[in-house]
Scaffold this motif. Structure first.
Motif, PDB file in Angstrom:
ATOM      1  N   GLN A   2       0.823  -1.199   0.000  1.00 39.89           N
ATOM      2  CA  GLN A   2       0.000   0.000   0.000  1.00 39.89           C
ATOM      3  C   GLN A   2       0.860   1.252   0.000  1.00 39.89           C
ATOM      4  O   GLN A   2       1.991   1.243   0.487  1.00 39.89           O
ATOM      5  CB  GLN A   2      -0.903   0.021   1.228  1.00 39.89           C
ATOM      6  CG  GLN A   2      -1.913  -1.086   1.253  1.00 39.89           C
ATOM      7  CD  GLN A   2      -2.781  -1.007   2.491  1.00 39.89           C
ATOM      8  OE1 GLN A   2      -2.965   0.062   3.063  1.00 39.89           O
ATOM      9  NE2 GLN A   2      -3.312  -2.132   2.906  1.00 39.89           N
ATOM     10  N   THR A   4       0.395   5.945  -0.738  1.00 38.83           N
ATOM     11  CA  THR A   4      -0.487   7.100  -0.888  1.00 38.83           C
ATOM     12  C   THR A   4      -0.083   7.847  -2.152  1.00 38.83           C
ATOM     13  O   THR A   4       1.108   8.123  -2.357  1.00 38.83           O
ATOM     14  CB  THR A   4      -0.356   8.044   0.325  1.00 38.83           C
ATOM     15  OG1 THR A   4      -0.668   7.308   1.513  1.00 38.83           O
ATOM     16  CG2 THR A   4      -1.300   9.228   0.205  1.00 38.83           C
ATOM     17  N   LEU A  37      -7.121   2.545 -14.081  1.00 37.24           N
ATOM     18  CA  LEU A  37      -7.624   3.801 -13.525  1.00 37.24           C
ATOM     19  C   LEU A  37      -7.760   4.862 -14.614  1.00 37.24           C
ATOM     20  O   LEU A  37      -7.087   4.803 -15.636  1.00 37.24           O
ATOM     21  CB  LEU A  37      -6.682   4.326 -12.439  1.00 37.24           C
ATOM     22  CG  LEU A  37      -6.491   3.424 -11.225  1.00 37.24           C
ATOM     23  CD1 LEU A  37      -5.441   4.023 -10.302  1.00 37.24           C
ATOM     24  CD2 LEU A  37      -7.799   3.226 -10.487  1.00 37.24           C
ATOM     25  N   LEU A  40      -6.214   9.902 -10.781  1.00 37.36           N
ATOM     26  CA  LEU A  40      -5.638   9.675  -9.463  1.00 37.36           C
ATOM     27  C   LEU A  40      -5.457  11.029  -8.800  1.00 37.36           C
ATOM     28  O   LEU A  40      -4.957  11.963  -9.422  1.00 37.36           O
ATOM     29  CB  LEU A  40      -4.289   8.959  -9.613  1.00 37.36           C
ATOM     30  CG  LEU A  40      -3.663   8.389  -8.362  1.00 37.36           C
ATOM     31  CD1 LEU A  40      -4.578   7.353  -7.718  1.00 37.36           C
ATOM     32  CD2 LEU A  40      -2.329   7.745  -8.704  1.00 37.36           C
ATOM     33  N   GLN A  44      -4.990   9.856  -2.182  1.00 36.10           N
ATOM     34  CA  GLN A  44      -5.734   8.600  -2.278  1.00 36.10           C
ATOM     35  C   GLN A  44      -4.835   7.439  -1.890  1.00 36.10           C
ATOM     36  O   GLN A  44      -3.654   7.408  -2.239  1.00 36.10           O
ATOM     37  CB  GLN A  44      -6.242   8.361  -3.701  1.00 36.10           C
ATOM     38  CG  GLN A  44      -7.434   9.193  -4.074  1.00 36.10           C
ATOM     39  CD  GLN A  44      -7.926   8.857  -5.474  1.00 36.10           C
ATOM     40  OE1 GLN A  44      -7.197   9.036  -6.438  1.00 36.10           O
ATOM     41  NE2 GLN A  44      -9.146   8.368  -5.568  1.00 36.10           N
ATOM     42  N   ARG A  45      -5.398   6.472  -1.175  1.00 39.54           N
ATOM     43  CA  ARG A  45      -4.668   5.254  -0.847  1.00 39.54           C
ATOM     44  C   ARG A  45      -4.707   4.352  -2.068  1.00 39.54           C
ATOM     45  O   ARG A  45      -5.745   4.187  -2.698  1.00 39.54           O
ATOM     46  CB  ARG A  45      -5.291   4.538   0.341  1.00 39.54           C
ATOM     47  CG  ARG A  45      -5.037   5.218   1.658  1.00 39.54           C
ATOM     48  CD  ARG A  45      -3.580   5.256   2.041  1.00 39.54           C
ATOM     49  NE  ARG A  45      -3.108   3.959   2.516  1.00 39.54           N
ATOM     50  CZ  ARG A  45      -1.857   3.695   2.848  1.00 39.54           C
ATOM     51  NH1 ARG A  45      -0.924   4.637   2.752  1.00 39.54           N
ATOM     52  NH2 ARG A  45      -1.504   2.516   3.256  1.00 39.54           N
ATOM     53  N   VAL A  46      -3.567   3.810  -2.412  1.00 36.60           N
ATOM     54  CA  VAL A  46      -3.463   2.943  -3.579  1.00 36.60           C
ATOM     55  C   VAL A  46      -2.767   1.650  -3.198  1.00 36.60           C
ATOM     56  O   VAL A  46      -2.073   1.566  -2.182  1.00 36.60           O
ATOM     57  CB  VAL A  46      -2.707   3.629  -4.738  1.00 36.60           C
ATOM     58  CG1 VAL A  46      -3.486   4.823  -5.268  1.00 36.60           C
ATOM     59  CG2 VAL A  46      -1.311   4.051  -4.324  1.00 36.60           C
ATOM     60  N   ARG A  47      -2.957   0.663  -4.039  1.00 34.75           N
ATOM     61  CA  ARG A  47      -2.217  -0.593  -3.931  1.00 34.75           C
ATOM     62  C   ARG A  47      -1.244  -0.608  -5.093  1.00 34.75           C
ATOM     63  O   ARG A  47      -1.610  -0.262  -6.217  1.00 34.75           O
ATOM     64  CB  ARG A  47      -3.163  -1.790  -4.026  1.00 34.75           C
ATOM     65  CG  ARG A  47      -2.471  -3.120  -3.774  1.00 34.75           C
ATOM     66  CD  ARG A  47      -3.455  -4.268  -3.777  1.00 34.75           C
ATOM     67  NE  ARG A  47      -4.039  -4.484  -5.090  1.00 34.75           N
ATOM     68  CZ  ARG A  47      -3.486  -5.199  -6.069  1.00 34.75           C
ATOM     69  NH1 ARG A  47      -2.298  -5.742  -5.897  1.00 34.75           N
ATOM     70  NH2 ARG A  47      -4.092  -5.356  -7.220  1.00 34.75           N
ATOM     71  N   THR A  63      -3.300   0.716  -8.475  1.00 39.08           N
ATOM     72  CA  THR A  63      -4.758   0.613  -8.461  1.00 39.08           C
ATOM     73  C   THR A  63      -5.261   1.153  -7.119  1.00 39.08           C
ATOM     74  O   THR A  63      -4.474   1.318  -6.192  1.00 39.08           O
ATOM     75  CB  THR A  63      -5.213  -0.840  -8.715  1.00 39.08           C
ATOM     76  OG1 THR A  63      -6.621  -0.863  -8.894  1.00 39.08           O
ATOM     77  CG2 THR A  63      -4.853  -1.747  -7.564  1.00 39.08           C
ATOM     78  N   LEU A  64      -6.545   1.421  -7.043  1.00 35.67           N
ATOM     79  CA  LEU A  64      -7.093   1.932  -5.785  1.00 35.67           C
ATOM     80  C   LEU A  64      -7.134   0.848  -4.736  1.00 35.67           C
ATOM     81  O   LEU A  64      -7.408  -0.319  -5.056  1.00 35.67           O
ATOM     82  CB  LEU A  64      -8.501   2.490  -6.003  1.00 35.67           C
ATOM     83  CG  LEU A  64      -8.594   3.761  -6.845  1.00 35.67           C
ATOM     84  CD1 LEU A  64     -10.038   4.209  -6.958  1.00 35.67           C
ATOM     85  CD2 LEU A  64      -7.744   4.872  -6.253  1.00 35.67           C
ATOM     86  N   GLN A  65      -6.891   1.238  -3.499  1.00 37.44           N
ATOM     87  CA  GLN A  65      -6.954   0.313  -2.380  1.00 37.44           C
ATOM     88  C   GLN A  65      -8.418   0.046  -2.060  1.00 37.44           C
ATOM     89  O   GLN A  65      -9.191   0.979  -1.887  1.00 37.44           O
ATOM     90  CB  GLN A  65      -6.258   0.911  -1.157  1.00 37.44           C
ATOM     91  CG  GLN A  65      -6.353   0.073   0.081  1.00 37.44           C
ATOM     92  CD  GLN A  65      -5.647  -1.249  -0.053  1.00 37.44           C
ATOM     93  OE1 GLN A  65      -4.582  -1.337  -0.639  1.00 37.44           O
ATOM     94  NE2 GLN A  65      -6.236  -2.282   0.473  1.00 37.44           N
ATOM     95  N   THR A  66      -8.791  -1.212  -2.033  1.00 40.78           N
ATOM     96  CA  THR A  66     -10.141  -1.587  -1.639  1.00 40.78           C
ATOM     97  C   THR A  66     -10.062  -2.466  -0.400  1.00 40.78           C
ATOM     98  O   THR A  66      -9.069  -3.140  -0.172  1.00 40.78           O
ATOM     99  CB  THR A  66     -10.884  -2.335  -2.768  1.00 40.78           C
ATOM    100  OG1 THR A  66     -10.118  -3.485  -3.110  1.00 40.78           O
ATOM    101  CG2 THR A  66     -11.067  -1.452  -3.975  1.00 40.78           C
TER     102      THR A  66
END
Length: 67
Positions: A2, A4, A37, A40, A44-47, A63-66
């Protein structure tokens, strides 16, 4: 892993993320495109997925963190 989102340029689809220890790591357009995506925003927190270590570390996916 993870991180940011720190910077992002929509024209070039490149930017950088901050790891949790504060280390900035840049990413290129192929890494951004691999995540599917469209946009961005800073904060935003991303993976991310990376290859290599140290100076050779390269982001291959953003990609976005889910949860």
């Amino acid at each position: 892993m993870q991180a940011t989102a720190y910077t992002y340029d929509p024209d070039t689809r490149t930017g950088s993320v901050l790891l949790d220890d504060g280390t900035p790591v840049p990413f290129d357009a192929p890494a951004f495109d691999a995540g599917g995506l469209r946009l961005l925003r800073a904060g935003q927190r991303v993976r991310i997925e990376v290859t290599g270590a140290g100076e050779a570390r390269r982001i291959t996916l953003v990609t976005l963190q889910t949860f």
